[in-house]
Design a protein around this motif. Structure first.
Motif: not given
Length: 216
Positions: A57, A60, A53
């Motif tokens: 994204k 970061l 998960d």
């Protein structure tokens, strides 16, 4: 206050959370290796999701991460991946640690617990963990991705290569032990009186090779 996200939930986790808090970070949340515990809490912090998960994204950038697992290989792989996505794995040094003004510490993923002493002209490589009451003697080089458990003492003039594990209370003799090879495993309370080749397990007093491991 700076925020940091912790990866890995296990017995080591609160030890490293304590370190981050002592270094002035706010724990922003936790990530587990899978999704089975998403939505739960651990030590009062919310489990936000799995590693997958997090990495989904993509970017970061601007985020700090704490890697709480003891496995040197996993910790290093996660650190490299986080950095490749723009994240940061900051070095954390407890305020009750004594670091010589003449020692050098990598600024990537080094964790140093309280009451540890790093003497002059020593170097600590990236993603290395030094637990409490460790002594790194002067003029010693500790490689990347090592784990040195509590109470261990590494003598002077030692070259420790990468991915070494040193058990609790182990002692290496200054000038007698000039090199500890990569991926060596040093048993708890071992007394090292000579060099340790790579890819072996040593134990005892004096320490002797008790097993050879596959090449890494």
């Amino acid at each position: 206050m700076k925020q940091i996200y912790a990866l890995g939930i296990g017995h080591n986790t609160p030890v490293f959370l304590d370190l981050a808090l002592a270094c002035g970070y706010e724990i922003a949340g936790l990530y587990h290796y899978n999704s089975q515990r998403t939505g739960e809490t651990d030590h009062g912090y919310f489990i936000l999701g799995s590693f997958d998960d997090l990495f989904a994204k993509g970017d970061l950038s601007g985020l700090n991460f704490l890697l709480t697992m003891g496995d040197n290989k996993i910790r290093t792989e996660l650190s490299d991946h986080i950095i490749s996505l723009g994240g940061s794995v900051p070095t954390l040094i407890h305020p009750n640690t004594v670091i010589s003004a003449f020692a050098k510490i990598s600024d990537v993923g080094v964790y140093i617990s309280p009451f540890t002493y790093v003497q002059a002209d020593s170097y600590i490589g990236s993603n290395t963990v030094l637990l409490s009451h460790v002594n790194i003697s002067h003029t010693t080089h500790i490689g990347s991705s090592c784990f040195i458990a509590g109470g261990a003492a590494i003598g002077a003039y030692t070259e420790m290569e990468n991915f070494v594990f040193v058990g609790q209370g182990a002692l290496s003799i200054s000038a007698k032990v000039k090199r500890i090879g990569h991926h060596a495993y040093i048993g708890a309370r071992s007394l090292l009186t000579r060099d340790v080749p790579p890819n072996v397990v040593v134990a005892g007093s004096p320490a002797r090779i008790i097993r050879e491991m596959g090449q890494s």
